[in-house]
Design a protein around this motif. Structure first.
Motif, PDB file in Angstrom:
ATOM      1  N   LYS A 146       0.732  -1.203   0.042  1.00 21.80           N
ATOM      2  CA  LYS A 146       0.079   0.118   0.056  1.00 21.80           C
ATOM      3  C   LYS A 146       0.891   1.297   0.015  1.00 21.80           C
ATOM      4  N   ILE A 172       0.590   5.561   0.720  1.00 25.49           N
ATOM      5  CA  ILE A 172      -0.262   6.422   1.338  1.00 25.49           C
ATOM      6  C   ILE A 172       0.434   7.943   0.818  1.00 25.49           C
ATOM      7  N   LYS A 193      -6.296  13.337   1.081  1.00 25.21           N
ATOM      8  CA  LYS A 193      -5.417  12.233   1.391  1.00 25.21           C
ATOM      9  C   LYS A 193      -5.904  10.951   0.479  1.00 25.21           C
ATOM     10  N   VAL A 246      -4.898   6.683  -0.555  1.00 27.60           N
ATOM     11  CA  VAL A 246      -4.370   5.378  -0.313  1.00 27.60           C
ATOM     12  C   VAL A 246      -4.453   4.672  -1.782  1.00 27.60           C
ATOM     13  N   VAL A 289      -8.334   5.099  -2.982  1.00 29.90           N
ATOM     14  CA  VAL A 289      -9.306   6.004  -2.421  1.00 29.90           C
ATOM     15  C   VAL A 289      -8.726   7.236  -2.227  1.00 29.90           C
ATOM     16  N   SER A 318      -9.786  11.174  -0.188  1.00 29.14           N
ATOM     17  CA  SER A 318     -10.687  11.519   0.758  1.00 29.14           C
ATOM     18  C   SER A 318     -10.484  13.156   0.590  1.00 29.14           C
ATOM     19  N   GLN A 362     -11.196  22.729   3.067  1.00 30.34           N
ATOM     20  CA  GLN A 362      -9.800  23.026   3.050  1.00 30.34           C
ATOM     21  C   GLN A 362      -9.456  23.609   1.494  1.00 30.34           C
ATOM     22  N   LYS A 372     -16.968  15.844   3.178  1.00 28.87           N
ATOM     23  CA  LYS A 372     -15.723  15.213   2.357  1.00 28.87           C
ATOM     24  C   LYS A 372     -16.284  14.852   1.186  1.00 28.87           C
ATOM     25  N   LYS A 392     -13.640   6.054  -4.584  1.00 26.68           N
ATOM     26  CA  LYS A 392     -13.453   4.784  -4.417  1.00 26.68           C
ATOM     27  C   LYS A 392     -13.361   4.213  -5.755  1.00 26.68           C
ATOM     28  N   TYR A 394       3.430   2.776   2.749  1.00 30.08           N
ATOM     29  CA  TYR A 394       2.682   2.793   3.766  1.00 30.08           C
ATOM     30  C   TYR A 394       3.215   1.655   4.654  1.00 30.08           C
ATOM     31  N   ASP A 412     -13.174  -0.015   1.176  1.00 27.57           N
ATOM     32  CA  ASP A 412     -13.527   0.855   2.447  1.00 27.57           C
ATOM     33  C   ASP A 412     -12.202   0.398   3.498  1.00 27.57           C
ATOM     34  N   LEU A 462      -9.137   0.747   2.851  1.00 30.77           N
ATOM     35  CA  LEU A 462      -8.085   1.756   2.499  1.00 30.77           C
ATOM     36  C   LEU A 462      -8.991   3.060   3.170  1.00 30.77           C
ATOM     37  N   LEU A 463     -10.408   3.308   3.147  1.00 33.83           N
ATOM     38  CA  LEU A 463     -10.807   4.480   3.426  1.00 33.83           C
ATOM     39  C   LEU A 463     -10.559   4.662   5.006  1.00 33.83           C
ATOM     40  N   LEU A 474      -8.296   3.461   6.698  1.00 34.57           N
ATOM     41  CA  LEU A 474      -7.134   3.709   6.856  1.00 34.57           C
ATOM     42  C   LEU A 474      -6.645   5.336   6.976  1.00 34.57           C
ATOM     43  N   LEU A 475      -7.420   5.832   6.020  1.00 31.41           N
ATOM     44  CA  LEU A 475      -7.355   7.332   5.951  1.00 31.41           C
ATOM     45  C   LEU A 475      -7.950   7.941   7.105  1.00 31.41           C
ATOM     46  N   ASP A 476      -9.072   7.320   7.621  1.00 29.96           N
ATOM     47  CA  ASP A 476      -9.809   8.014   8.608  1.00 29.96           C
ATOM     48  C   ASP A 476      -9.079   7.971   9.931  1.00 29.96           C
ATOM     49  N   GLU A 477      -8.305   6.902  10.247  1.00 28.00           N
ATOM     50  CA  GLU A 477      -7.342   6.806  11.270  1.00 28.00           C
ATOM     51  C   GLU A 477      -6.281   7.723  11.363  1.00 28.00           C
ATOM     52  N   THR A 478      -5.829   8.154   9.999  1.00 24.51           N
ATOM     53  CA  THR A 478      -4.724   9.118  10.167  1.00 24.51           C
ATOM     54  C   THR A 478      -5.240  10.626  10.036  1.00 24.51           C
ATOM     55  N   ASP A 479      -6.628  10.873  10.026  1.00 23.27           N
ATOM     56  CA  ASP A 479      -7.106  12.097   9.827  1.00 23.27           C
ATOM     57  C   ASP A 479      -7.029  12.829  11.198  1.00 23.27           C
ATOM     58  N   GLU A 480      -6.481  14.092  11.161  1.00 23.48           N
ATOM     59  CA  GLU A 480      -6.226  14.879  12.142  1.00 23.48           C
ATOM     60  C   GLU A 480      -6.715  16.562  11.809  1.00 23.48           C
ATOM     61  N   SER A 481      -7.827  16.344  11.008  1.00 18.75           N
ATOM     62  CA  SER A 481      -8.233  17.602  10.424  1.00 18.75           C
ATOM     63  C   SER A 481      -9.162  18.278  11.550  1.00 18.75           C
ATOM     64  N   VAL A 482      -9.374  19.563  11.707  1.00 17.26           N
ATOM     65  CA  VAL A 482     -10.282  20.294  12.478  1.00 17.26           C
ATOM     66  C   VAL A 482     -11.326  21.035  11.340  1.00 17.26           C
TER      67      VAL A 482
END
Lengths: 178, 293
Positions: free
Chosen positions: A20, A22, A47, A49, A58, A60, A65, A89, A93, A176, B22, B24-25, B27-35
């Motif tokens: 993978k 990222i 972002k 992946v 995918v 996002s 922003q 968002k 996908k 990744y 999904d 993969l998605l 995985l993105l949410d886990e790294t999401d730190e946006s405000v």
């Protein structure tokens, strides 16, 4: 004992084999040529992946922003067009079709589902997929029609924007690792 | 016993490919730190007469015209108050996204005023959270009316205002604001009057469509002046937004679109029908270099 080893192997295999990538750098620009003025906005907070084994990809994109030259335009974009509090968002996908792993020159089609403003549509987008050492680069340029995603332009708004916007996408990925 | 493991292993095997995208998605949410900052709680820097937590962005200049007409119940001869016009012109500017200043001149008491507004907290969700936006506001107002045969010291013409603005956007249509505040008058009409007048204001905005909204505002004073009869200020409005303009059409019982005036010098009782029509028109200009990306 045997089944345990089997299960353990299964776990290891799925996590090792999956190659993978990222995103570490991203840039999405949209450009709309309108009667009064051209409107351009840029987003560097998206972002993505990419799974180089099966082509799954995918994206996002946090809608709020997008940075505009005029702050008021940015507010209108979020509040009136994209309704980013309801649909924070934009998500894609999909799957990259027929690419050669490791090649620096893949002109590819990507097929998948693009969700903008809460509306999902199946799309096919052309782009370049470049393997460069440990990195992967993706570039693409395509057109989005506002009405396809039920984005209405308020009649009272003086800044008329075009019915179609051109979207340019540049992503740079790294491997990744968990 | 063995069967169980096999079933489990088979399930495990199938679960991966089915929703690979999904995963993969996720995985993105886990790294999401946006405000996510809440935007457009109020569209105007004023709700009706008083300030909202809305600030102009950096290098944005706002030209604001506030009109207050005569009493509607003056009847047809005065054309329902439109013959009498009170106006405040103001230039307001964003030094930064969270710090605004402004100066204005009102016909009411020939008043010059100035203010500073600092938004120190923004409503937000995501990696950082805050349920409300908050701003500190301070203004001064100088009454420059000539007083025949009297010699009024300059200091005695000044009043100061301090407010805390607390606003929350409950959903995409409804925003509410509380305004605890205080006006300090350097001089008061009589010795029994307090120099510091405390109040609690409330304001709201309800969006009807993407460009139209209803607004409402009320300021309750805990210790109004006692030597002259004054009333709490109240207002109802209708807001129209078109690109760089915000039009606010309103009905209120004050002539003074600035804090010292509408808190301490509102002599009309709204519920007796002493209602004035008015409007605020704002035009914003983006100054200086375009923002860098």
């Amino acid at each position: 004992m045997k089944p345990v080893i089997f299960i353990a192997l299964l776990f290891i295999s799925t996590s090792v084999v999956g190659q993978k990538y990222i995103s570490e750098k991203s840039n999405i620009v949209f450009f709309s040529s309108a009667l009064l003025e051209d409107i351009e906005a840029r987003n560097e907070k998206a972002k993505s992946v990419f799974n180089a084994d099966n082509g799954d990809i995918v994206f996002s994109i946090p809608v709020n922003q997008f940075q505009f030259a005029k702050s008021l335009m940015q507010e209108h974009f979020n509040e009136k067009y994209m309704e980013s509090d309801k649909y924070p968002k934009t998500i894609f996908k999909g799957k990259v079709l027929d690419f050669e792993k490791g090649s620096e020159n893949n002109n590819v089609w990507t097929e998948g589902e693009l969700e903008i403003h809460g509306v999902k549509r199946n799309v096919k987008i052309q782009g370049n997929l470049i393997f460069k050492g440990e990195k992967v680069i993706i570039e693409s340029k395509f057109i989005v029609k506002l009405e396809d995603y039920e984005i209405e332009i308020p009649k009272l708004l003086f800044q008329k924007i075009a019915e179609e916007v051109e979207v340019t996408v540049n992503f740079e990925y790294k491997r990744y690792e968990k | 016993m063995k069967n169980k493991y096999v079933v489990f292993a088979v399930l495990l095997f199938f679960s991966f490919p089915v929703c690979a995208q999904d995963d993969l998605l996720d995985l993105l949410d886990e790294t999401d730190e946006s405000v996510n900052y809440t935007i457009a709680t109020f569209k105007g820097t004023r709700i009706i007469n008083g300030h909202s937590t809305k600030l102009r962005k950096k290098k944005v200049l706002e030209f604001l015209i506030s009109h207050r007409f005569g009493r509607i119940n003056n009847g047809i001869y005065e054309f329902f108050g439109l013959d009498e016009a009170n106006i405040r012109f103001a230039l307001e500017y964003g030094i930064t996204d969270v710090l605004n200043i402004g100066v204005g001149r009102s016909s009411f008491d020939k008043t010059y005023d100035g203010f500073v507004k600092w938004k120190f907290l923004r409503q937000k969700t995501g990696a950082q959270r805050s349920p409300v936006s908050m701003a500190l506001f301070s203004s001064y107002a100088i009454n420059s009316m000539r007083a025949e045969g009297q010699n009024i010291n300059f200091e005695d013409r000044i009043g100061y205002t301090f407010e805390l603005l607390i606003a929350r956007k409950f959903n995409s249509d409804f925003s509410f604001q509380l305004i605890p505040g205080m006006v300090h008058l350097n001089s008061v009409p009589s010795a029994q009057d307090d120099n510091d007048i405390y109040y609690l204001g409330g304001g709201l905005r309800y969006k009807l469509t993407r460009s139209f909204a209803l607004t409402m505002e009320y300021y309750y004073r805990f210790n109004p002046l006692t030597s002259t009869e004054t009333f709490d200020v109240i207002g109802f409005g209708f807001e129209i937004e078109t690109g760089g303009h915000v039009f606010q059409l309103l009905f209120t019982n004050t002539l003074a679109p600035f804090e010292k005036g509408f808190i301490t010098e509102t002599v009309d009782e709204f519920w007796d029908g002493d209602i004035r029509f008015g409007f605020n028109i704002s035009r914003t200009f983006q100054l200086g270099q375009k923002r860098k990306w």
